[in-house]
Design a protein around this motif. Sequence first.
Motif, PDB file in Angstrom:
ATOM      1  N   THR A 217      -5.452   3.800  -6.551  1.00  0.00           N
ATOM      2  CA  THR A 217      -5.391   3.685  -8.010  1.00  0.00           C
ATOM      3  C   THR A 217      -4.939   2.309  -8.470  1.00  0.00           C
ATOM      4  O   THR A 217      -5.237   1.899  -9.595  1.00  0.00           O
ATOM      5  CB  THR A 217      -4.446   4.737  -8.607  1.00  0.00           C
ATOM      6  N   VAL A 218      -4.207   1.593  -7.614  1.00  0.00           N
ATOM      7  CA  VAL A 218      -3.693   0.275  -7.998  1.00  0.00           C
ATOM      8  C   VAL A 218      -3.327  -0.496  -6.745  1.00  0.00           C
ATOM      9  O   VAL A 218      -3.003   0.101  -5.707  1.00  0.00           O
ATOM     10  CB  VAL A 218      -2.453   0.423  -8.929  1.00  0.00           C
ATOM     11  N   ALA A 219      -3.388  -1.817  -6.804  1.00  0.00           N
ATOM     12  CA  ALA A 219      -3.009  -2.672  -5.675  1.00  0.00           C
ATOM     13  C   ALA A 219      -2.226  -3.858  -6.225  1.00  0.00           C
ATOM     14  O   ALA A 219      -2.747  -4.627  -7.033  1.00  0.00           O
ATOM     15  CB  ALA A 219      -4.241  -3.141  -4.907  1.00  0.00           C
ATOM     16  N   ILE A 220      -0.968  -3.995  -5.789  1.00  0.00           N
ATOM     17  CA  ILE A 220      -0.056  -4.976  -6.379  1.00  0.00           C
ATOM     18  C   ILE A 220       0.633  -5.781  -5.275  1.00  0.00           C
ATOM     19  O   ILE A 220       1.127  -5.226  -4.303  1.00  0.00           O
ATOM     20  CB  ILE A 220       1.027  -4.280  -7.224  1.00  0.00           C
ATOM     21  N   GLY A 261      -1.141   1.969  -4.623  1.00  0.00           N
ATOM     22  CA  GLY A 261      -0.877   3.290  -5.165  1.00  0.00           C
ATOM     23  C   GLY A 261      -2.026   4.248  -4.914  1.00  0.00           C
ATOM     24  O   GLY A 261      -3.199   3.853  -4.908  1.00  0.00           O
ATOM     25  N   ASP A 263      -3.729   8.389  -5.663  1.00  0.00           N
ATOM     26  CA  ASP A 263      -3.839   9.346  -6.763  1.00  0.00           C
ATOM     27  C   ASP A 263      -3.104  10.648  -6.454  1.00  0.00           C
ATOM     28  O   ASP A 263      -3.613  11.743  -6.702  1.00  0.00           O
ATOM     29  CB  ASP A 263      -5.301   9.612  -7.121  1.00  0.00           C
ATOM     30  N   VAL A 303      -9.777  -0.368  -6.356  1.00  0.00           N
ATOM     31  CA  VAL A 303      -9.485   0.858  -7.098  1.00  0.00           C
ATOM     32  C   VAL A 303     -10.627   1.851  -6.899  1.00  0.00           C
ATOM     33  O   VAL A 303     -11.804   1.496  -7.058  1.00  0.00           O
ATOM     34  CB  VAL A 303      -9.263   0.553  -8.585  1.00  0.00           C
TER      35      VAL A 303
END
Length: 311
Positions: A217-220, A261, A263, A303
């Motif tokens: 859902t996200v990559a940081i 992240g 889901d 994503v």
Amino acid sequence: MRCLLAFGLSAWARAQAPALVSESALPRAVETALETQIELHRRGFSCGAIDGVTGAQTAAALRGIQRAAGLRESGLLDEPTQELLQLTEPVLTTYTVTAEGLAELRPVPTTWLEKSQQPVLAFATALEQIAERFRAHPRLLQRLNPEVDWTALAEGAVITVPAVERATVTGRASHITIRLEARELELEDADGRVIAHFPVSIARMAEKRPLGELHVTVAITDPNYTFDPVVFPESAEAKTLGRKLIIPPGPNNPVGRAWIGLDRSGYGIHGTPDPEKVGRTESHGCFRLANWDALTLLRHVFVGMRVAVEP
């Protein structure tokens, strides 16, 4: 940095990296455990912290690259695998300590509250800093540099290190497969070919290990971390805090230098301040990689990417 020949190396280093004796001997097949680990890392097949000792994670990385190449999955440095793992450059190099690098060091507080009050959770020591930069176990650096006083390292000191900072992953990533029992995470292309392999820590409690299909859902890069006392019932400090804390980013942040992240609420793939423990200890629920592996993976996820978690 500069590449090394045999000059200035310990007898152990020369034995572990004979390619250094003469660069004209390259290319050639890997011969030692240290050469094998470094070449595996260069190709995106991580065996954890490079230590020059063959163990379970090195065997798993060998099986991963053998799968990718269509070889028998022996987990051993057999003849076909030696021929596959050809060295094209020396396996050790030198790193010169800089004033800027030393200025970045700062002690890591022991309490969650004190950590939340820091601007960044940086490296605490030069040994930790250099080991992570070059994917090395601290004991390997100490063995490669027996004359170095790591407690009094000064600008200009020249350190022998593995010649690998960044992995080259060949192929286009399609999905991730995590195998819980094997404690491995593999990046695969659309045809199911393994293009990268990493050891991973999984949840301590079986009921917190998600099975089935998840999605990114996200990559940081360099995330902060929300410390929730409810998640740490074993912590005496957590019992008295009564509130959540925001822990600043940095290599010693609880989720390290990368957060991917998923889901499922609270679940993700992330780094760690303790790379030597990956695959050997267990987490509170997420999938934990060494920081260098988490950053490699981060460059190849997107994503919506499918993450298959298998028993």
